[in-house]
Enzyme design. Structure first.
Site, short mmCIF file in Angstrom:
data_model
loop_
_atom_site.label_atom_id
_atom_site.label_comp_id
_atom_site.label_asym_id
_atom_site.label_seq_id
_atom_site.Cartn_x
_atom_site.Cartn_y
_atom_site.Cartn_z
N LYS A 135 0.83 -1.21 0.00
CA LYS A 135 0.00 0.00 0.00
C LYS A 135 0.86 1.26 0.00
O LYS A 135 0.59 2.20 -0.73
CB LYS A 135 -0.91 0.06 1.24
CG LYS A 135 -1.84 -1.12 1.43
CD LYS A 135 -2.77 -0.92 2.61
CE LYS A 135 -2.08 -0.74 3.95
NZ LYS A 135 -1.30 -1.91 4.42
N ARG A 183 -8.80 1.40 9.82
CA ARG A 183 -8.37 0.03 10.13
C ARG A 183 -9.40 -0.69 10.99
O ARG A 183 -9.22 -1.85 11.32
CB ARG A 183 -7.06 0.07 10.90
CG ARG A 183 -5.84 -0.20 10.01
CD ARG A 183 -4.64 0.12 10.85
NE ARG A 183 -3.52 -0.68 10.61
CZ ARG A 183 -2.40 -0.23 10.02
NH1 ARG A 183 -2.35 0.99 9.52
NH2 ARG A 183 -1.36 -1.00 9.91
N ARG A 189 12.16 -1.37 10.28
CA ARG A 189 11.17 -0.96 11.28
C ARG A 189 11.19 -1.91 12.46
O ARG A 189 11.26 -3.12 12.27
CB ARG A 189 9.77 -0.96 10.65
CG ARG A 189 9.48 0.29 9.87
CD ARG A 189 8.18 0.24 9.14
NE ARG A 189 7.05 -0.31 9.90
CZ ARG A 189 5.80 -0.28 9.48
NH1 ARG A 189 5.51 0.28 8.32
NH2 ARG A 189 4.82 -0.78 10.19
N ARG A 221 0.53 -8.45 13.97
CA ARG A 221 -0.10 -7.44 13.09
C ARG A 221 -1.04 -8.10 12.08
O ARG A 221 -2.10 -7.57 11.76
CB ARG A 221 0.98 -6.63 12.36
CG ARG A 221 1.68 -5.63 13.29
CD ARG A 221 3.06 -5.23 12.79
NE ARG A 221 3.03 -4.48 11.57
CZ ARG A 221 4.07 -4.42 10.71
NH1 ARG A 221 5.19 -5.08 10.96
NH2 ARG A 221 3.97 -3.71 9.62
N ARG A 226 12.10 -6.21 4.58
CA ARG A 226 11.83 -4.82 4.19
C ARG A 226 12.80 -3.83 4.84
O ARG A 226 13.10 -3.94 6.02
CB ARG A 226 10.39 -4.50 4.59
CG ARG A 226 9.93 -3.12 4.23
CD ARG A 226 8.45 -3.07 4.25
NE ARG A 226 7.89 -2.92 5.58
CZ ARG A 226 6.62 -2.59 5.80
NH1 ARG A 226 5.80 -2.40 4.80
NH2 ARG A 226 6.17 -2.47 7.03
#
Ligand code: AMP
Length: 213
Positions: free
Chosen positions: A13, A88, A160, A171, A127
């Site tokens: 996203k 969310r 992160r 998550r 990532r």
């Protein structure tokens, strides 16, 4: 144009939101980015959000809603915006709907990114993000030319803190229970557009553009 990008963490996203923001000259509003900045600045907001984020939980609805209510009233959002990571929960979606109604505005499309959960874990664990411009890389699938350095601005890349396996699983669980019901919420309102999140970043971008044009 006012868009919502809906999908699990790691679905792409953020990358697509940045590309859309550039193409349509409208801002990307990422609640995750706003909250991470607040945590780094150790502001009051950051102190409130930090523990939830570290645990892979959502911050309370009131915090996320207030952030967005303020943001979408700013002048740079007058021509539209791309919501990345908001809403969310159903409560957030309802409050967003109320705020937009007050402003006599509507969401044009909700783009639903579908990605296989195993693929998400691979994407998230590898990532890396630029600490300066936010560009995204991946250890295996999109490595920077020089390890640890952003191709675009030369700043340092970082991982992160919530991109570790344990927090990622949490998550994804939270996504399934809290955010997934939004698909039905927006499907009923007729503006859900589902995207098969496969292919290269550019291929997916072409699919996204076709859905919103
Ligand atoms: P993201 O960068 O979108 O993956 O968000 C990172 C973290 O910020 C999430 O795991 C949540 O703790 C928090 N967060 C971001 N957006 C929201 C939201 N709309 N509602 C609640 N928490 C959020």
């Amino acid at each position: 144009m006012r868009l919502i990008l809906l999908g699990p963490p790691g679905a792409g996203k953020g990358t697509q939101a940045k590309m859309l923001a550039e193409k349509f000259s409208i801002p990307q509003i990422s609640t995750g980015d706003i909250l991470r900045k607040a945590v780094n600045l150790d502001s009051e907001l950051g102190r409130q959000a930090k523990a939830y984020m570290g645990d892979g939980q959502l911050v309370p609805d009131e915090i996320a809603i207030e952030l967005i209510r303020e943001k979408i009233k700013e002048e740079d959002c007058a021509q539209g915006f791309i919501l990345d990571g908001f809403p969310r929960t159903i409560v957030q979606a309802e409050k967003l709907g109320e705020t937009l109604k007050e402003m006599k505005l509507e969401i044009d499309a909700v783009i639903d990114f579908e990605v296989d959960p195993h693929e998400l874990i691979v994407r998230l664990t590898g990532r890396r993000s630029c600490s300066n411009c936010g560009a995204m890389f991946h250890d295996e699938t999109r490595p920077p030319a020089t390890a640890g350095v952003c191709d675009h601005c030369g700043h340092e890349l970082y991982q992160r803190p919530d991109d570790n396996k344990e927090t990622i699983l949490k998550r994804l669980e939270v996504y399934d229970s809290e955010t997934m019901p939004l698909k039905e919420f927006y499907r009923k309102r007729g503006n859900l557009k589902t995207l098969e999140g496969r292919g290269t970043v550019d291929e997916i971008f072409s699919q996204v553009c076709a859905l919103v044009s």
